[in-house]
Write a protein that holds these residues in place. Structure first.
Motif, short mmCIF file in Angstrom:
data_model
loop_
_atom_site.label_atom_id
_atom_site.label_comp_id
_atom_site.label_asym_id
_atom_site.label_seq_id
_atom_site.Cartn_x
_atom_site.Cartn_y
_atom_site.Cartn_z
N ARG A 1 -4.49 5.12 1.42
CA ARG A 1 -3.44 4.29 0.84
C ARG A 1 -3.96 3.70 -0.46
NH1 ARG A 1 -0.83 6.92 3.77
NH2 ARG A 1 0.20 6.26 5.66
N TYR B 1 0.85 -1.18 0.00
CA TYR B 1 0.00 0.00 0.00
C TYR B 1 0.88 1.24 0.00
CZ TYR B 1 -3.85 -3.11 0.82
OH TYR B 1 -4.78 -4.10 0.67
N TRP B 2 0.61 2.15 -0.93
CA TRP B 2 1.42 3.34 -1.11
C TRP B 2 0.68 4.56 -0.59
CZ3 TRP B 2 6.18 2.37 -3.14
CH2 TRP B 2 6.35 1.18 -3.83
N SER B 3 1.41 5.49 -0.03
CA SER B 3 0.82 6.77 0.38
C SER B 3 0.67 7.64 -0.86
CB SER B 3 1.71 7.46 1.41
OG SER B 3 2.91 7.90 0.79
N TYR C 1 -8.72 2.92 -3.72
CA TYR C 1 -7.92 3.30 -2.57
C TYR C 1 -8.52 2.72 -1.30
CZ TYR C 1 -11.49 6.89 -1.75
OH TYR C 1 -12.66 7.53 -1.53
#
Length: 70
Positions: free
Chosen positions: A41, A5-7, A33
């Protein structure tokens, strides 16, 4: 399969944009998201799907004896 999971900041860096662009994608619900508390995230798979769906393949012209006229 476990997703990373990416910010929003990380996604912006990966796409080479400012944070405004991923935030707009989220606001317009053009990308999946996950809300974790107050944080947003983006799953890695959603990012790959978004990129794949917006990828434009080059046009290949057939070689013939005719020339294209502009």
């Amino acid at each position: 399969m476990t997703d990373r999971y990416w910010s929003v900041d990380q996604v912006a860096e990966l796409l080479g944009t400012t944070t405004r662009f991923p935030r707009r994608l989220i606001e317009e619900r053009r990308i999946r998201y996950v809300k974790v508390g107050r944080y947003v995230r983006i799953p890695e798979s959603a990012l790959h799907e978004y990129i794949a769906s917006r990828t434009v393949e080059p046009v290949r012209l057939r070689r013939t004896g005719l020339r294209r006229v502009a």
